[in-house]
Design a protein around this motif. Sequence first.
Motif, PDB file in Angstrom:
ATOM      1  N   CYS A  31      -1.937  22.246  -1.437  1.00 48.56           N
ATOM      2  CA  CYS A  31      -1.576  23.444  -2.199  1.00 48.56           C
ATOM      3  C   CYS A  31      -2.818  24.282  -2.508  1.00 48.56           C
ATOM      4  O   CYS A  31      -2.781  25.517  -2.423  1.00 48.56           O
ATOM      5  CB  CYS A  31      -0.881  23.052  -3.496  1.00 48.56           C
ATOM      6  SG  CYS A  31       0.782  22.391  -3.270  1.00 48.56           S
ATOM      7  N   SER A 283       2.389  22.048 -16.595  1.00 45.26           N
ATOM      8  CA  SER A 283       2.571  22.679 -15.296  1.00 45.26           C
ATOM      9  C   SER A 283       1.558  22.108 -14.313  1.00 45.26           C
ATOM     10  O   SER A 283       0.452  21.717 -14.695  1.00 45.26           O
ATOM     11  CB  SER A 283       2.390  24.196 -15.416  1.00 45.26           C
ATOM     12  OG  SER A 283       2.258  24.792 -14.140  1.00 45.26           O
ATOM     13  N   ASP A 285       0.083  23.780 -12.026  1.00 45.14           N
ATOM     14  CA  ASP A 285      -0.836  24.824 -11.550  1.00 45.14           C
ATOM     15  C   ASP A 285      -2.298  24.512 -11.853  1.00 45.14           C
ATOM     16  O   ASP A 285      -3.172  24.687 -10.999  1.00 45.14           O
ATOM     17  CB  ASP A 285      -0.457  26.180 -12.144  1.00 45.14           C
ATOM     18  CG  ASP A 285       0.893  26.668 -11.645  1.00 45.14           C
ATOM     19  OD1 ASP A 285       1.345  26.161 -10.601  1.00 45.14           O
ATOM     20  OD2 ASP A 285       1.503  27.537 -12.297  1.00 45.14           O
ATOM     21  N   GLU A 289      -5.462  24.044  -9.221  1.00 42.46           N
ATOM     22  CA  GLU A 289      -6.664  24.881  -9.303  1.00 42.46           C
ATOM     23  C   GLU A 289      -7.932  24.043  -9.443  1.00 42.46           C
ATOM     24  O   GLU A 289      -8.985  24.374  -8.886  1.00 42.46           O
ATOM     25  CB  GLU A 289      -6.551  25.841 -10.486  1.00 42.46           C
ATOM     26  CG  GLU A 289      -5.457  26.893 -10.322  1.00 42.46           C
ATOM     27  CD  GLU A 289      -5.190  27.633 -11.605  1.00 42.46           C
ATOM     28  OE1 GLU A 289      -5.908  27.365 -12.613  1.00 42.46           O
ATOM     29  OE2 GLU A 289      -4.270  28.464 -11.640  1.00 42.46           O
TER      30      GLU A 289
END
Length: 443
Positions: A31, A283, A285, A289
């Motif tokens: 990802c 989350s 995300d 990152e």
Amino acid sequence: MSVKVRFAPSPTGKLHLGNIRAALVNWLYCCQQGGEFILRIDDTDRVRSTKENEDAIKADLKWLGINWHDTFRQSERFDRYNAVVEKLKADGRLYPCYETSEELDMKRKIQLGRGQPPVYDRAALSLTAEEVAAFEAEGRTPHWRFKLDIPARIDWSDKIRGFVSIDMASVSDPILIRGDGSFLYTLPSVIDDIDYGITHIVRGEDHVTNSAVQVQIFDAIGGAAPEMAHFALLTGKGGEGLSKRYGSMCISEFRDDAGLEPMAITSLIARVGTSEPIEAFASIDRLIEGFDFNKFGRSTAKLDPEELGWLNTKILRMTPYDAIKDRLDDVDEACWNVVQPNINKLSDVKDWLAIINGPITPVIEDEGHIAIARDLLPEGELTVDSWCEWADKVKAETGVKGKALFMPLRQALTGQNHGPDMSTLLPMIGREKVLARLEGKAI
């Protein structure tokens, strides 16, 4: 180069924490790099592989938020594997061996007894036609080994371990095909990685030697070995093997029996064995990152599954109503805001609703104190201000304050010693039930 990784579970069982770590590390890297994630079902073991397990594996991955761009079963590719086998035989890289498992065990014991490494002696390469015929007359069927190039060293720059160098003279020619004709993991995996354009192999450090072997197989077939990253294996928090209580639990048990949120598992598994602290993430995300192979340690990764409990609690208590309302039956935002600070798993919401709506069995130890409190209950509809008003009246009348004042009222109204703020709980219970419970009625 576009990144392409794969996760290759065998549907001979369900996914556990160790399996999920391999899937998650591959998926996070994919990802972050904007690549592709391939789900390969390694079902060459047709006896033990089941459709039920395959479906469960896919359900667990989806529940955890790990989605794939493409998927396939190895059982659908036997024609391709067999074609490669014939080429390797023709090239002299795959040769038949007739030793039984007992005979191989005896060879290894002798070598170890002499202080030698237990490496296969390649005796099968010297068999005469008469010896082969005699073995086959006994009913023996050969297993097939890949002939390694030796002497040689296989070197690569591992994205976690750094420089890796394996002396192939210390490795036995690997068995690629069993005596019953079934494939071991090694050869189909290489073929699939070539055909599907896998760019990175990310897996546990127990595969390091196997990776060196596969580098030579890639070369023999005419493919280029992908880049590699081998992460440390998991142990319990004290360095011991994962406990049976947690280490053998499949993901569905964490989901269905323990009632955990998927992000509790993801938050723990994504950080274990890295230089970053375990934190609760609502989350995925931020984990994507911040993913970096350089953050992975070389030492054994110590996992404490007990941390899943507090991670689950923190995640639920930071989750906004809009993000979870579809999973809450007949629970409005006001109710969620009241009970949220007091839940450890989502099913606790129903437990608190049952307490609010009743019936419950009031706990009344000081009937006199409760009788006075009942008489002093503010008139009219109860609001968030009613609790403080009521408590002040009881305190003024009885002189009781602090826990001695509040706890008997909480016990009488909820049957519990702890819970949501009574100022918000009182109007949800409602005047009628409050009065009845103060009289000791199970309502």
